[in-house]
Scaffold this motif. Structure first.
Motif, PDB file in Angstrom:
ATOM      1  N   UNK A 131     -78.805  17.719  96.630  1.00  0.00           N
ATOM      2  CA  UNK A 131     -78.228  16.824  97.637  1.00  0.00           C
ATOM      3  C   UNK A 131     -79.051  15.542  97.763  1.00  0.00           C
ATOM      4  N   UNK A 132     -79.987  15.370  96.817  1.00  0.00           N
ATOM      5  CA  UNK A 132     -80.838  14.178  96.741  1.00  0.00           C
ATOM      6  C   UNK A 132     -81.849  14.099  97.881  1.00  0.00           C
ATOM      7  N   UNK A 133     -82.308  15.256  98.352  1.00  0.00           N
ATOM      8  CA  UNK A 133     -83.352  15.298  99.371  1.00  0.00           C
ATOM      9  C   UNK A 133     -84.722  15.477  98.710  1.00  0.00           C
ATOM     10  N   UNK A 191     -83.086  27.401  98.435  1.00  0.00           N
ATOM     11  CA  UNK A 191     -82.740  26.354  99.394  1.00  0.00           C
ATOM     12  C   UNK A 191     -83.242  25.004  98.905  1.00  0.00           C
ATOM     13  N   UNK A 192     -84.441  24.979  98.342  1.00  0.00           N
ATOM     14  CA  UNK A 192     -84.961  23.723  97.791  1.00  0.00           C
ATOM     15  C   UNK A 192     -84.057  23.217  96.671  1.00  0.00           C
ATOM     16  N   UNK A 193     -83.565  24.132  95.850  1.00  0.00           N
ATOM     17  CA  UNK A 193     -82.660  23.770  94.762  1.00  0.00           C
ATOM     18  C   UNK A 193     -81.414  23.069  95.294  1.00  0.00           C
ATOM     19  N   UNK A 219     -71.643  24.284 100.863  1.00  0.00           N
ATOM     20  CA  UNK A 219     -72.685  23.716 100.020  1.00  0.00           C
ATOM     21  C   UNK A 219     -72.861  24.485  98.708  1.00  0.00           C
ATOM     22  N   UNK A 220     -72.010  25.462  98.431  1.00  0.00           N
ATOM     23  CA  UNK A 220     -72.177  26.224  97.201  1.00  0.00           C
ATOM     24  C   UNK A 220     -72.020  25.346  95.961  1.00  0.00           C
ATOM     25  N   UNK A 221     -71.355  24.222  96.102  1.00  0.00           N
ATOM     26  CA  UNK A 221     -71.221  23.295  94.972  1.00  0.00           C
ATOM     27  C   UNK A 221     -72.579  22.751  94.538  1.00  0.00           C
ATOM     28  N   UNK A 222     -73.560  22.798  95.449  1.00  0.00           N
ATOM     29  CA  UNK A 222     -74.907  22.309  95.125  1.00  0.00           C
ATOM     30  C   UNK A 222     -75.809  23.420  94.582  1.00  0.00           C
ATOM     31  N   UNK A 223     -75.291  24.654  94.529  1.00  0.00           N
ATOM     32  CA  UNK A 223     -76.088  25.791  94.042  1.00  0.00           C
ATOM     33  C   UNK A 223     -75.835  25.960  92.548  1.00  0.00           C
TER      34      UNK A 223
END
Length: 359
Positions: free
Chosen positions: A53-55, A46-48, A161-165
């Protein structure tokens, strides 16, 4: 509760999930005490995603994960609260969102619990254990899911959000699914699980390498400790179709025990024909016994652990503890409890043969 999948998760909950995460910037991710592969894997995954996402994200564990998990991507960046208490206090107090993973009660984060309770930040819970008992703004609970990592994947897919994984986050998710199913040997008969694995492989994971790093690398002292437990500290109970493994403080000290050395040990007696349940008792300190239970088939050990040992877990994998007990007293307690539950054993079990070495 039904299994949460990307097809049946409530759209309103996904909208709230997206709103809370997208509207936050200082996010703390927390998992349970003595974090296992699912807790660490889901937290790092989740952190990844959120970092991509620039968080700004800080992963905190109440105490140190076992050594074998420290080879996961970015595991070295985990803030261990028992080692860096003031830093943990700072990040939790400054957070504008707290995400709790793989836990159903704040008691499972030990001394970090009061810090979370004092925080005014919104809370999200993502967990696959029975009966979540945490006040939160949003709870995703799916006890029928094999792992919190599986549930997290479903939520990421639902939120688009899988694009961010990336491959590192996918590695973390696979680790959690692998470890919480005993390398897919229990609670893993759902076809959806393997669709997820295929997706993770497409994202670049090396599943064989993950297995090797997490489970197939061992120290000589660990092998000697487990060998000692199996050869000298295993008691079979043929009439109850069970087995008890136990290690004392002296056993642990003599063999140079470090956290994680006994991971998977409790499963070993289940390879014996006729053995339905197995219990491992580890005396972490005088008067404190850690209880781990495993079973096969429909013989549920989670309710036994909840009722008798103040714990819980899953049908075939659960745990608890005994306080103010010697190891001998704990063994007697296990025998008493399991004798009381012998009526739950399936009929027509094969006879357990204990080939003891004759001296």
């Amino acid at each position: 509760m039904n299994r949460i999948t990307s097809q049946n998760v409530a759209p309103a909950d996904i909208r709230m999930l997206k709103s809370l995460i997208e509207g936050s910037n200082r996010i703390v991710v927390l998992c349970h005490q003595a974090p296992d592969g699912d807790a660490v894997g889901s937290s790092l995954a989740l952190a990844n995603v959120m970092k991509n996402m620039q968080k700004h994200v800080c992963v905190i564990t109440p105490d140190a994960p076992q050594k074998s998990l420290m080879k996961l991507p970015h595991a070295r960046e985990i803030l261990v609260a028992s080692h860096k208490t003031e830093a943990a206090q700072y990040f939790i107090s400054a957070a504008d969102l707290i995400v709790l993973l793989d836990l159903n009660d704040l008691k499972r984060i030990d001394r970090v619990g009061p810090l979370v309770e004092a925080s005014k930040a919104p809370r999200i819970v993502i967990d696959h254990h029975e009966g979540p008992d945490i006040k939160a703004d949003l709870i995703f609970s799916s006890p029928s899911s094999s792992s919190t990592c599986e549930l997290l994947y479903e939520l990421l897919e639902s939120a688009e959000w899988l694009e961010h994984l990336d491959s590192e986050g996918a590695t973390d998710i696979y680790c959690g699914m692998m470890t919480d199913t005993g390398n897919f040997s229990y609670n893993s008969n759902n076809p959806r699980l393997y669709h997820i694995i295929a997706s993770l492989i497409e994202r670049g994971i090396d599943k064989d390498d993950i297995y090797k790093k997490v489970w197939n690398v061992s120290s000589a002292s660990r092998l000697r400790l487990c060998g000692h437990a199996l050869s000298s500290k295993m008691e079979l109970l043929p009439e109850l179709h069970g087995a008890i493994l136990s290690l004392s403080c002296d056993d642990l000290t003599t063999h140079g025990y470090v956290r994680g050395d006994t991971e998977g040990l409790v499963n070993q007696p289940l390879a014996i024909p006729g053995i339905v349940w197995s219990v491992f008792l580890r005396e972490d300190e005088p008067g404190y016994i850690k209880v781990s239970m495993r079973s096969q088939g429909d013989f549920a050990v989670n309710e036994i652990c909840h009722t008798c040992f103040g714990g819980g877990g899953h049908v075939n994998a659960a745990g608890g503890e005994l306080r103010d007990s010697s190891l001998a007293e704990a063994i007697d307690k296990i025998k008493e409890v399991m004798n009381d539950h012998r009526h739950l054993l399936p009929p027509d079990l094969p006879r357990v043969i204990d080939n003891k070495i004759q001296k």
